[in-house]
Design an enzyme around this catalytic site. Structure first.
Site, PDB file in Angstrom:
ATOM      1  N   THR A  36      -3.764 -12.436  11.088  1.00  0.00           N
ATOM      2  CA  THR A  36      -4.063 -13.716  10.438  1.00  0.00           C
ATOM      3  C   THR A  36      -3.585 -14.872  11.320  1.00  0.00           C
ATOM      4  OG1 THR A  36      -3.887 -12.684   8.267  1.00  0.00           O
ATOM      5  CG2 THR A  36      -3.710 -15.079   8.337  1.00  0.00           C
ATOM      6  N   ASN A  37      -2.378 -14.717  11.872  1.00  0.00           N
ATOM      7  CA  ASN A  37      -1.850 -15.776  12.740  1.00  0.00           C
ATOM      8  C   ASN A  37      -2.731 -15.998  13.962  1.00  0.00           C
ATOM      9  OD1 ASN A  37       1.074 -16.911  12.075  1.00  0.00           O
ATOM     10  ND2 ASN A  37       0.870 -14.877  11.202  1.00  0.00           N
ATOM     11  N   TYR A  96      -1.498  -3.497  -6.904  1.00  0.00           N
ATOM     12  CA  TYR A  96      -1.200  -4.293  -5.717  1.00  0.00           C
ATOM     13  C   TYR A  96      -2.243  -4.230  -4.607  1.00  0.00           C
ATOM     14  CZ  TYR A  96       1.224  -6.794  -2.192  1.00  0.00           C
ATOM     15  OH  TYR A  96       1.532  -7.741  -1.264  1.00  0.00           O
ATOM     16  N   GLY A  97      -2.651  -5.384  -4.135  1.00  0.00           N
ATOM     17  CA  GLY A  97      -3.379  -5.586  -2.884  1.00  0.00           C
ATOM     18  C   GLY A  97      -4.312  -4.473  -2.455  1.00  0.00           C
ATOM     19  N   GLY A  98      -4.003  -3.950  -1.278  1.00  0.00           N
ATOM     20  CA  GLY A  98      -4.881  -2.959  -0.660  1.00  0.00           C
ATOM     21  C   GLY A  98      -5.093  -1.706  -1.495  1.00  0.00           C
ATOM     22  N   ARG A 105       0.844  -1.191   0.000  1.00  0.00           N
ATOM     23  CA  ARG A 105       0.000   0.000   0.000  1.00  0.00           C
ATOM     24  C   ARG A 105       0.883   1.246   0.000  1.00  0.00           C
ATOM     25  NH1 ARG A 105      -1.729   0.827   4.374  1.00  0.00           N
ATOM     26  NH2 ARG A 105      -1.054  -1.023   5.503  1.00  0.00           N
ATOM     27  N   GLY A 127       1.113 -19.952  18.692  1.00  0.00           N
ATOM     28  CA  GLY A 127       0.163 -20.803  19.414  1.00  0.00           C
ATOM     29  C   GLY A 127       0.123 -20.518  20.916  1.00  0.00           C
ATOM     30  N   ASP A 132      -9.039  -9.927   9.075  1.00  0.00           N
ATOM     31  CA  ASP A 132      -8.513  -8.584   8.775  1.00  0.00           C
ATOM     32  C   ASP A 132      -9.504  -7.456   9.055  1.00  0.00           C
ATOM     33  OD1 ASP A 132      -6.163  -7.160   7.751  1.00  0.00           O
ATOM     34  OD2 ASP A 132      -7.427  -6.587   6.056  1.00  0.00           O
ATOM     35  N   CYS A 159       1.104  -7.367  11.749  1.00  0.00           N
ATOM     36  CA  CYS A 159       1.387  -7.487  13.181  1.00  0.00           C
ATOM     37  C   CYS A 159       0.645  -8.649  13.832  1.00  0.00           C
ATOM     38  CB  CYS A 159       1.081  -6.182  13.903  1.00  0.00           C
ATOM     39  SG  CYS A 159       2.257  -4.879  13.482  1.00  0.00           S
ATOM     40  N   ASN A 161       6.604  -8.331   1.950  1.00  0.00           N
ATOM     41  CA  ASN A 161       5.140  -8.163   1.916  1.00  0.00           C
ATOM     42  C   ASN A 161       4.520  -9.063   0.846  1.00  0.00           C
ATOM     43  OD1 ASN A 161       2.681  -6.970   2.821  1.00  0.00           O
ATOM     44  ND2 ASN A 161       2.689  -5.618   1.032  1.00  0.00           N
ATOM     45  N   ARG A 209       2.370 -12.124  -0.564  1.00  0.00           N
ATOM     46  CA  ARG A 209       1.065 -12.507   0.010  1.00  0.00           C
ATOM     47  C   ARG A 209       0.474 -13.730  -0.669  1.00  0.00           C
ATOM     48  NH1 ARG A 209      -1.375  -8.873   4.136  1.00  0.00           N
ATOM     49  NH2 ARG A 209       0.272  -7.339   4.404  1.00  0.00           N
ATOM     50  N   HIS A 252     -10.227  -2.517  11.586  1.00  0.00           N
ATOM     51  CA  HIS A 252      -9.134  -3.353  11.078  1.00  0.00           C
ATOM     52  C   HIS A 252      -8.887  -4.459  12.106  1.00  0.00           C
ATOM     53  CE1 HIS A 252      -4.706  -3.413   9.436  1.00  0.00           C
ATOM     54  NE2 HIS A 252      -5.446  -4.309   8.838  1.00  0.00           N
ATOM     55  N   LYS A 296      -9.583  -2.516   1.808  1.00  0.00           N
ATOM     56  CA  LYS A 296      -9.270  -1.352   2.632  1.00  0.00           C
ATOM     57  C   LYS A 296     -10.089  -0.128   2.207  1.00  0.00           C
ATOM     58  CE  LYS A 296      -6.901  -3.816   5.124  1.00  0.00           C
ATOM     59  NZ  LYS A 296      -5.585  -4.183   5.511  1.00  0.00           N
ATOM     60  N   ASN A 341       0.128 -17.827  22.305  1.00  0.00           N
ATOM     61  CA  ASN A 341      -0.755 -16.685  22.601  1.00  0.00           C
ATOM     62  C   ASN A 341      -2.081 -17.159  23.190  1.00  0.00           C
ATOM     63  OD1 ASN A 341       1.171 -14.897  21.676  1.00  0.00           O
ATOM     64  ND2 ASN A 341       0.364 -14.850  19.580  1.00  0.00           N
ATOM     65  N   SER A 382      -1.093  -3.513  10.322  1.00  0.00           N
ATOM     66  CA  SER A 382      -0.717  -4.355   9.192  1.00  0.00           C
ATOM     67  C   SER A 382       0.549  -5.144   9.512  1.00  0.00           C
ATOM     68  CB  SER A 382      -0.479  -3.482   7.965  1.00  0.00           C
ATOM     69  OG  SER A 382      -1.653  -2.767   7.673  1.00  0.00           O
TER      70      SER A 382
HETATM   71  P1  GTP Z   1      -2.081  -7.721   7.454  1.00  0.00           P
HETATM   72  O1  GTP Z   1      -2.581  -8.771   6.525  1.00  0.00           O
HETATM   73  O2  GTP Z   1      -1.022  -6.857   6.834  1.00  0.00           O
HETATM   74  O3  GTP Z   1      -3.161  -6.884   8.045  1.00  0.00           O
HETATM   75  O4  GTP Z   1      -1.235  -8.485   8.618  1.00  0.00           O
HETATM   76  P2  GTP Z   1      -1.665  -9.372   9.882  1.00  0.00           P
HETATM   77  O5  GTP Z   1      -1.969  -8.464  11.026  1.00  0.00           O
HETATM   78  O6  GTP Z   1      -2.700 -10.359   9.509  1.00  0.00           O
HETATM   79  O7  GTP Z   1      -0.280 -10.109  10.257  1.00  0.00           O
HETATM   80  P3  GTP Z   1       0.151 -11.648  10.115  1.00  0.00           P
HETATM   81  O8  GTP Z   1      -0.650 -12.561  10.991  1.00  0.00           O
HETATM   82  O9  GTP Z   1       0.223 -11.976   8.679  1.00  0.00           O
HETATM   83  O10 GTP Z   1       1.631 -11.605  10.725  1.00  0.00           O
HETATM   84  C1  GTP Z   1       2.621 -10.746  10.207  1.00  0.00           C
HETATM   85  C2  GTP Z   1       3.992 -11.136  10.688  1.00  0.00           C
HETATM   86  O11 GTP Z   1       4.035 -11.187  12.117  1.00  0.00           O
HETATM   87  C3  GTP Z   1       4.420 -12.516  10.207  1.00  0.00           C
HETATM   88  O12 GTP Z   1       5.745 -12.439   9.775  1.00  0.00           O
HETATM   89  C4  GTP Z   1       4.291 -13.385  11.415  1.00  0.00           C
HETATM   90  O13 GTP Z   1       5.213 -14.442  11.382  1.00  0.00           O
HETATM   91  C5  GTP Z   1       4.556 -12.414  12.574  1.00  0.00           C
HETATM   92  N1  GTP Z   1       3.828 -12.826  13.807  1.00  0.00           N
HETATM   93  C6  GTP Z   1       2.517 -13.124  13.910  1.00  0.00           C
HETATM   94  N2  GTP Z   1       2.179 -13.488  15.162  1.00  0.00           N
HETATM   95  C7  GTP Z   1       3.325 -13.412  15.889  1.00  0.00           C
HETATM   96  C8  GTP Z   1       3.634 -13.675  17.273  1.00  0.00           C
HETATM   97  O14 GTP Z   1       2.794 -14.044  18.098  1.00  0.00           O
HETATM   98  N3  GTP Z   1       4.933 -13.465  17.653  1.00  0.00           N
HETATM   99  C9  GTP Z   1       5.895 -13.061  16.771  1.00  0.00           C
HETATM  100  N4  GTP Z   1       7.131 -12.877  17.213  1.00  0.00           N
HETATM  101  N5  GTP Z   1       5.635 -12.814  15.449  1.00  0.00           N
HETATM  102  C10 GTP Z   1       4.372 -12.990  15.022  1.00  0.00           C
HETATM  103  C1  SPV Z   2      -2.771  -4.512   5.363  1.00  0.00           C
HETATM  104  O1  SPV Z   2      -1.812  -3.869   4.933  1.00  0.00           O
HETATM  105  O2  SPV Z   2      -3.309  -4.249   6.468  1.00  0.00           O
HETATM  106  C2  SPV Z   2      -3.279  -5.653   4.589  1.00  0.00           C
HETATM  107  C3  SPV Z   2      -2.728  -5.886   3.243  1.00  0.00           C
HETATM  108  O3  SPV Z   2      -4.169  -6.352   5.048  1.00  0.00           O
HETATM  109  S1  SPV Z   2      -3.452  -4.848   2.043  1.00  0.00           S
HETATM  110  O4  SPV Z   2      -4.650  -5.514   1.522  1.00  0.00           O
HETATM  111  O5  SPV Z   2      -2.468  -4.640   0.985  1.00  0.00           O
HETATM  112  O6  SPV Z   2      -3.852  -3.589   2.662  1.00  0.00           O
HETATM  113 MN    MN Z   3      -4.710  -5.685   7.169  1.00  0.00          MN
END
Ligand code: GTP
Ligand code: SPV
Ligand code: MN
Length: 592
Positions: free
Chosen positions: A263-264, A207-209, A79, A502, A285, A260, A375, A377, A236, A216, A504, A258
């Site tokens: 998704t995880n 690209y993406g967002g 973005r 996990g 998201d 942070c 970044n 995806r 968000h 977004k 968490n 973003s």
């Molecule tokens: P957007 O799609 O951009 O909105 O991102 P998101 O908030 O869904 O983040 P995502 O879950 O894709 O994680 C982004 C990065 O953070 C990845 O590289 C993960 O490996 C890392 N990450 C996620 N959860 C943790 C955690 O609990 N600890 C650590 N150290 N890193 C994490």
């Molecule tokens: C973000 O940046 O928070 C995303 C990826 O989820 S994008 O769709 O490119 O905004």
């Molecule tokens: Mn996002």
């Protein structure tokens, strides 16, 4: 056999859609207009077309059935906040945290750039629905684009085609989005929102967002504007259901900036020690949330797929994501292996001895640069997720018991604490800071204020947005509890203080137990925190009470600096900042 093209010829019968599409086609001058219906036959046709045009590479169909690969222009991989505008009559309506442009002048400039932009190309008409059909929050958009990649991504990320046409009927109330690739020149890149007209124009990016306009642009920037007008919240946030061994389900929404961890966290698999606990993903998201008739806050996920960060995704960090992206997925800007599969830094497989990097250059483990863009995806349908909550398809959504705010902070912010009340919780969200990531163009790793993880996505004045959060409370008899977390705190020698992923679940269990009234806590200047006996550390080798204390420690010097950073944001927003926020700041200062 008929010589008429089988695909793309079924124009909408909605006169408002037809008039607008005709006007945009007259402007952009495509060779043909393709009306998407969202069918599977159409999907096969479009993938074949995209491969023939060289936009997509068909991956190894034995190992990755239904999967494709895409490289975006190397100047166009995230973005771009400096090219993103909110175009309102009054500058004050966009507020100090957004780029503002006067709508008439900006529209004239954009339409001039779009004039003739699709000569020799196809204009795809994408009807899409954000939210489950029949949901009181669902919204229809139309995106017009000359990118077949956008069409195929929107197909995964939204409910696209006939289903959206049906939901709209003959209504004129739909979001109008125009996207043109132009020549993908960063100096002619504009992501512009006209909230007063429910309109989006996106030029010069692929690209993406920037270009999947349902995400977004509509679901957050326009959505937040509509939410303020109509009394709901566009956030968000991921949404998850936490099922306890007794079968009780508690729903949680969490705002992390973003890249942070949304998704995880949304796909978390509890560690062995938590037998009987289960996490269900509602969304990863975006959350649309409204006060329900029962006085609780109800949330839906407006999306239908995941546009997730690839690097770091593996069978240890996120097994559900690995299952999700095993088929029917588009990979963007990862590395391509000679056997037609993909790779990225932090993949389960070791680095391949040779592959092609995200820019199309040969790559070996000796190469200096990364094989996948940080970044890069995946785009995958949510129905592939083994942990998909059945409630993700429910029009009413789920009642939220906890809202979690979390940034990426190497210092200062403890692992977890709970706000004293709603207003204090809004203050926690409003003052959130986080280190910048590769999800947006620009420097990475700099702490900036990112209120509620919405800095790049709030479609109006941020001060009024805080006011709206305070106002929503009035329609909630039973508001969610608010928490702050930080998975990313580091020791002085740069190690993460918390194992994350996990694990968490341990933090989440305390949060859920707090909401259900069965966990204890201790009061600190920041908020309520778990005592050692309130926090389950069993089965976590090498992590004891001393480690928890370190992850939870409050350093007064660091908080002095933090308060100064908060002040910077408050000064910028001063004209519209709710007095409650200043009051909360004073209370925190006196507690510290
Ligand atoms: P957007 O799609 O951009 O909105 O991102 P998101 O908030 O869904 O983040 P995502 O879950 O894709 O994680 C982004 C990065 O953070 C990845 O590289 C993960 O490996 C890392 N990450 C996620 N959860 C943790 C955690 O609990 N600890 C650590 N150290 N890193 C994490
Ligand atoms: C973000 O940046 O928070 C995303 C990826 O989820 S994008 O769709 O490119 O905004
Ligand atoms: Mn996002």
């Amino acid at each position: 056999m008929s010589s008429r093209p089988a695909f793309g010829s079924q124009a909408s019968s909605n006169p408002h859609v037809r008039d607008w599409v005709r006007a945009m086609a007259e402007l952009t001058q495509p060779d043909q207009v393709f009306w998407c219906d969202g069918s599977e036959a159409e999907r096969d046709h479009l993938y074949a077309q995209a491969v023939a045009e060289g936009v997509l590479v068909r991956l190894n169909q034995e190992k990755l059935p239904g999967c494709y690969y895409h490289r975006s222009n190397s100047n166009d991989v995230a973005r771009v906040e400096q090219c993103t505008f909110i175009c309102t009559e009054q500058e004050e309506d966009a507020g100090p945290t957004n780029n503002w442009a006067e709508p008439k002048a900006m529209r004239a400039k954009l339409l001039a750039l779009a004039r003739g932009a699709m000569v020799g190309r196809t204009l795809y008409v994408i009807p899409y629905l954000m939210g489950p059909p029949g949901s009181p929050l669902a919204k229809v958009g139309y995106e017009l684009t000359d990118s077949i990649y956008v069409v195929l991504n929107m197909r995964i990320m939204t409910r696209m085609g006939e289903i959206a046409r049906l939901e709209l009927g003959d209504s004129e109330h739909f979001n109008r989005g125009l996207h043109c690739l132009l020549d993908v020149d960063p100096t002619r890149r504009y992501i512009c929102h006209f909230p007063q007209d429910n309109e989006i124009i996106s030029l010069g990016s692929g690209y993406g967002g920037n270009v999947l306009l349902g995400k977004k642009c509509l679901a957050l920037r326009i959505g937040s504007w509509l939410g303020r007008k109509e009394g709901w919240l566009a956030e968000h946030m991921l949404i998850m259901g936490v099922e306890s061994p007794t079968g009780e389900r508690t729903y949680v929404a969490a705002a992390f900036p973003s890249a942070c961890g949304k998704t995880n966290f949304a796909m978390l698999i509890p560690p062995e020690h938590f037998a009987g606990w289960k996490i269900w993903t509602v969304g990863d998201d975006i959350a649309w949330m409204r006060p329900g008739p029962d006085g609780r806050l109800w949330a839906i996920n407006p999306e239908a797929g995941y546009f997730g960060v690839a690097p770091g995704t593996n069978g240890k960090t996120n097994p559900n994501a690995i299952a999700t992206i095993s088929r029917d997925t588009i990979f963007t800007n990862v590395a391509l292996k000679p056997d037609g599969t993909v790779w990225w830094e932090g993949h389960d497989d070791p680095a391949p001895s040779e592959c092609t990097d995200w820019q199309g250059n040969p790559w070996t483990p000796e190469s200096k640069d990364k094989a996948a863009h940080p970044n890069s995806r995946f785009t995958a349908p949510m129905t592939n997720n083994p942990a998909l909550a059945r409630e993700a398809l429910s029009p009413e959504g789920v009642p939220i018991s906890a809202i979690i705010f979390g940034g990426r902070r190497a210092t200062t912010l403890p692992l977890v604490y709970q706000a004293f009340n709603w207003v204090h919780g809004v203050y926690l969200g409003a003052t959130m800071g986080s280190e910048t990531t590769a999800a947006a163009a620009g420097a990475v790793g700099q702490v900036r204020r990112d209120p509620m993880a919405m800095l790049p996505f709030c479609g109006y004045n941020m001060g009024r947005y805080f006011r709206h959060w305070l106002d929503v409370r009035r329609n909630l008899d039973n508001p969610p509890q608010i928490f702050q977390v930080n998975w990313f705190r580091k020791s002085s020698d740069g190690r993460y203080l918390w194992p994350g992923f996990g694990e968490n679940m341990r933090v989440l269990k305390w949060i859920v137990d707090r909401c259900q009234g069965r966990a204890g806590a201790r009061e600190t200047p920041l908020g309520w925190v778990p005592r050692a006996r309130d926090f389950d550390l069993e089965g976590l080798p090498g992590f004891g009470e001393a480690n928890l204390d370190e992850a939870q420690s409050i350093n007064i010097e660091e908080w002095r600096r933090e308060l100064l950073l908060q002040d910077e944001l408050f000064m910028r927003l001063y004209r519209h900042l709710p007095k409650e926020m200043i009051f909360q700041r004073e209370l925190l200062v006196s507690r510290l």
